[in-house]
Motif scaffolding. Structure first.
Motif, short mmCIF file in Angstrom:
data_model
loop_
_atom_site.label_atom_id
_atom_site.label_comp_id
_atom_site.label_asym_id
_atom_site.label_seq_id
_atom_site.Cartn_x
_atom_site.Cartn_y
_atom_site.Cartn_z
N PHE A 1 0.90 -1.17 0.00
CA PHE A 1 0.00 0.00 0.00
C PHE A 1 0.92 1.20 0.00
O PHE A 1 1.57 1.50 0.99
N HIS B 1 0.38 7.12 1.50
CA HIS B 1 -0.99 7.68 1.57
C HIS B 1 -1.26 8.29 2.94
O HIS B 1 -0.48 8.13 3.87
N ASP C 1 -4.50 8.58 5.77
CA ASP C 1 -5.73 7.82 6.02
C ASP C 1 -7.00 8.68 5.90
O ASP C 1 -8.11 8.15 5.88
N HIS D 1 1.91 7.63 5.44
CA HIS D 1 2.61 6.36 5.66
C HIS D 1 2.37 5.41 4.49
O HIS D 1 1.58 5.70 3.60
#
Ligand SMILES: O=C(O)CCC(=O)C(=O)O
Ligand SMILES: [Fe+2]
Length: 955
Positions: free
Chosen positions: A162, A165, A167, A224
């Motif tokens: 992932f 980004h 959250d 993160h």
């Protein structure tokens, strides 16, 4: 959910690059295993498998990053993974643009190469264990569990990741829990590039961070990424805390979706809802913490939430209605919960609410109210009502509550007061629509009256409720265009106001309102009476609107435009033929809804100015009106029905005064003063004019009252529109011709005053051209005064008879007309000669014998000439042929008489030849007759022409 793109793009993870690999390598690695190596492993509770003392390590101060080892027990992890088995789906990312404060509307979940892992969403409180985990997470985060989103399990196969980004700004906090250990140096860390730290996945370990700096503001430092494991599969669970109480919202939504209540709610429409029925229909058990909303109406949304408050909350709230001294000890913490629930059902952030603490029975709602948010307050009232009413009316549904009689009573009181206040909310809300009737306003006012009625059901003497119902009803009356209904509403309002005064004699407001209602009734009664009169007037006026056939209507109105600030343009008086396409279309519409004498205000849309004719140009500031809607004040002055002379509204005729004496006959000499007046009432022409030379323009036309009116012979050269009008006027009579445009004047011989009508008209047109408007002859009115009628000479008995010379004059005039080609006019004159001669004495008759012969041959010739082509043609109707035969028979009679009395007359031979040809196509016979005619009258032009004509037909 990137850090850097603000609200333009929500999630644009960056691909891993060598540079990033480098950063990851350089980042500080946080590994619980190492932390615990110093501190010692936590002691686990045998029963729960969780640490007896849960320790949280703050590994980064600002932003605060917390690590909690062994947050989840092995058993819990096993359970969560079991729940996820078979349910893994491709992970999604939220993409879109933040527009509202509701990410569920702004963001869309989509698959993305930036997130290649698998996910599984657990259901809220899916199992007892899940619920337990959820509550522990809430405790850890210090946020109420209602804000916790559904647990979001993630699974990374080697290489899955992932990317970078954030959250989301709508998620104040994230707790990420690793659910397994990976082989040493297998990667899969959670990397915070802006902080230069990375967390090593360790089974059961939770990492917690904040995503925001304040409400709705991204904290970019906590951007993160989930690094891909090199070997092994990485499991984790995302626990996001939302800024909305999403858990309960979801519970309510799921509940609604599941039982298909939406459909039922839609069917319920805006009918009176019966919570009892809703309860009866729905017997399923609710899980603790779950609430079920019954949506009664989608737009505006209206829901009923049974069991909205739990036992403790209800008791606490009900207890608040009791006087402080007799109030039981209340767990005030429950008010926060109620607040929270209120916020969630209202779909509004709880931060907007004032705390319930220290509340009186309605404080929570009052607070809303004071902020002016009527709708929010109304919403709360609704919910409170639903609960309270149910509590009082359906105690059987709350067997656990074991309320005392007093508690029920106080709940009933609360219900009454809440209904009373709801009515106030609705009144205030209705007031935002102004005082003019609108669907929404009416709806809200009706609801307001209903709410007050509900309160009155509980306490018929509730003065506030009475007053509010009265106010709602009076307002309904105010905006009601139905007089009868409005009066009825007034009566109802009056009854309520009177009762308020009875209950509370000091209530001044009620007295004032009562007076206003009574005034309104009076006004309505007046209006009713006027309406009747108006209806009668309209009925009177109706026939003119149904003008048909030859009757048309000319409308006279005064109009001016009204500017935004209320000033009027200079009024213009307009007269136009109803239905005339040259007139502003809107005026036709306007006038049909008015009665004479009425002043009305109309707003015309520019599309109404479709007319292009001259009349519309006379309207004030039409240019502006063609661009945007304009307001007009119109006074309906009068209307006149006119006879339509050509049935196309081109030429209407109105007789003002018919005069005296008989109507003028054909061939009467009429003396007519006629004027042409433009639509703006300016004089364009007068038949009594003199030319004035030497003025600025060289020549001008001036009306001269001393001049006699010009004379015309009716049916011979008088301008046809004028003669048409004059035929319906007696001497001294006056009339008007309403012309859409001035028709072309016939070519005429010189008239009595030396100037023929066409010459007059051409002068008039020239004058109009010199003037401002070239179109000023359109929509003109020809005013005619028939000053004198001289009847045609009657014959020898007439005082004006001059003996045989009158016959000669008449025949001469006929010859003139025939020469001009006006055969009909000539025929009329010749018939008079034929009629007069036998009345003369023998000697006088002898002197005009030849004239009589000429007259009869003339008549015969005209008749034979007009009959011949008809008899020749095979395609004419039998009626016409009959007429032609009749003409020819008359011609034959004249001819026979001539052959006896005037056999040598060229006209006799000529007539015979014509008859021979017309009857039998006897060319030889006709030729013979013409030869005889030529012999007797070698210079007769008609004979020569006929001979030539015959010659050409024979060859
Ligand atoms: O897998 C990780 O380490 C982090 C996952 C994460 O950040 C997310 O799912 O939002
Ligand atoms: Fe994340």
């Amino acid at each position: 959910m990137t850090a850097d793109s603000g609200n333009t793009s929500v999630l644009v993870p960056q691909p891993l690059s060598d540079e990033l690999e480098q950063l990851v390598q350089e980042a500080v690695s946080i590994d619980v295993k190492e932390l615990l190596a110093e501190d010692g492993l936590p002691e686990l509770d045998e029963r729960t498998g969780r640490p007896k003392v849960l320790k949280a390590y703050v590994v980064h101060a600002d932003p605060k990053m917390t690590v909690v080892p062994n947050f989840l027990s092995d058993e819990e992890i096993k359970h969560l993974l079991e729940l996820s088995e078979d349910y893994w789906v491709q992970s999604m990312v939220g993409t879109g643009v933040y527009k509202t404060n509701d990410e569920s509307k702004d963001l869309q979940n989509k698959p993305s190469p930036n997130r290649t892992s698998y996910s599984c969403m657990l259901r809220s409180s899916q199992t007892d264990l899940v619920r337990d985990v959820e509550f522990r997470l809430a405790q850890l985060a210090g946020i109420q569990v209602d804000y916790l989103e559904r647990l979001n399990m993630v699974r990374y196969e080697p290489g899955q990741l992932f990317n970078r980004h954030h959250d989301g700004r709508f998620r104040p906090k994230t707790v990420f829990v690793y659910l397994n250990d990976l082989p040493e140096n297998a990667g899969g860390e959670t990397f915070f590039p802006n902080l230069g730290i990375k967390f090593v996945p360790r089974k059961g370990c939770a990492v917690m961070w904040s995503n925001v700096l304040g409400p709705g503001v991204d904290d970019e430092r906590t951007i993160h990424q989930g690094l891909p494991p090199r070997t092994g599969i990485k499991f984790g669970v995302n626990c996001f805390f939302n800024d909305k109480p999403i858990k309960q919202m979801e519970a309510a939504r799921i509940s609604q979706e599941e039982d298909g209540l939406r459909a039922r709610a839609a069917r319920l429409g805006c009918k009176t809802f019966d919570p009892e029925q809703l309860f009866r229909d729905d017997v399923r058990e609710l899980l603790p913490g779950q609430i079920r909303a019954f949506s009664l109406n989608q737009e505006p949304k209206l829901s009923v939430i049974p069991g909205f408050l739990n036992e403790d909350e209800a008791s606490a709230l009900a207890a608040m209605t009791q006087p402080a001294e007799s109030r039981p000890v209340i767990d005030e913490s429950c008010f926060a919960r109620i607040e929270q629930k209120m916020a969630l059902v209202a779909g509004l952030p709880q931060v907007n609410m004032e705390p319930l603490k220290g509340a009186q029975d309605e404080v929570l709602i009052e607070e809303f109210f004071k902020k002016g948010d009527i709708l929010k307050a109304a919403d709360c009232y609704y919910h409170t009502i639903v609960y309270c009413r149910d509590l009082t009316q359906n105690p059987q549904y709350y067997p656990d509550l074991k309320h005392t009689q007093e508690q029920r009573q106080s709940s009933k009181d609360l219900c009454e007061s809440v209904f009373t206040n709801l009515a106030l909310c609705q009144l205030k809300y209705a007031a935002t629509f102004g005082t003019t009737a609108s669907e929404e306003r009416t709806k809200v006012l009706k609801e307001g009256a209903k709410s007050a009625s509900e309160a009155l059901k509980l306490n018929p003497k509730n003065a506030k409720a009475l007053f509010r119902r009265a106010a709602a009803t009076a307002s309904l009356a105010q905006g009601n265009s139905n007089n009868e209904e409005a009066q009825q509403l007034c009566l109802e309002a009056r009854a309520d106001f009177l009762q308020v005064i009875e209950v509370d004699p000091q209530n001044r407001e009620a007295r004032v309102e009562l007076k206003a209602v009574q005034e309104l009734v009076k006004a309505l009664k007046r209006e009713e009476a006027e309406g009747e009169k108006k209806g009668w007037l309209r009925a009177e006026a109706a026939p003119w609107l149904q003008v048909n056939g030859a009757t048309k209507c000319v409308v006279h109105m005064r109009c001016s435009t009204v500017a935004a600030e209320g000033s009027h343009s200079a009024p213009v008086t307009l007269s136009f033929i109803l239905g005339d396409p040259d007139m502003h279309e809107g005026f036709h519409v306007a006038v049909k809804s008015m009665t004479v004498g009425e002043v009305a205000s109309f707003t015309f849309s520019p599309s109404r100015f479709r007319a292009t004719g001259s009349l519309v140009k006379l309207l004030p500031s039409t240019k502006e009106a063609q661009a945007k809607p304009s307001v007009w004040e119109i006074t309906f002055l009068k209307y006149v029905t006119w006879e339509d002379l050509d049935c196309k509204g081109q030429r209407l005729r109105k007789i003002h005064s018919e005069g005296y004496g008989p109507f003028p006959e054909h061939l009467a000499e009429i003396f007519v003063h006629w004027k042409v007046v433009g639509p703006d009432n300016s004089l364009l022409h007068s038949s009594r004019y003199t030319l004035s030379m030497g003025a600025d323009s060289g020549m001008s036309q001036v009306e001269d009252e001393d001049k006699p009116a010009p004379s015309y012979v009716l049916g011979e050269g008088a301008w046809e529109p004028i003669s048409t009008l004059c035929r319906s006027l007696r001497q001294g009579g006056a009339g008007e011709l309403w012309m859409r445009c001035l028709p072309a004047m016939p070519v005429q011989e010189s008239l009595g005053n030396g100037m023929d009508a066409s010459a007059q008209l051409s002068m008039m047109l020239n004058k109009a051209k010199e003037g401002a408007s070239q179109d000023s002859l359109e929509h003109c009115v020809v005013r005619v005064e028939l000053e004198k009628v001289v009847p045609p000479l009657a014959g020898p008995s007439d005082a004006r008879w001059e003996g045989p010379s009158s016959v000669v004059q008449e025949r001469f005039r006929a010859a003139q007309l025939l020469e001009k080609g006006d055969e009909n006019a000539a025929l009329a004159r010749l018939r008079r000669v034929a009629a007069w001669c036998p009345q003369l004495s023998a000697s006088e008759g002898a002197s005009v014998s030849r004239d009589l012969g000429e007259a009869r041959s003339g008549i015969g010739w005209i008749l034979a000439c007009r009959a011949a082509p008809i008899l020749d043609s095979g395609s004419v109707t039998s009626d016409l042929i009959a007429l032609a035969k009749k003409d020819l028979a008359e011609a034959e009679a004249h001819c026979k008489w001539l052959e006896v009395n005037h056999p040598d007359l060229a006209g006799t031979r000529l007539l015979r030849s014509k008859i021979l040809l017309a009857l039998d196509d006897d060319f030889a016979g006709a030729h013979e007759q013409l030869l005889e005619a030529q012999r007797s009258a070698p210079d007769n032009k008609t004979v020569q022409l006929s001979a030539r004509h015959l010659e050409s037909r024979r060859t």
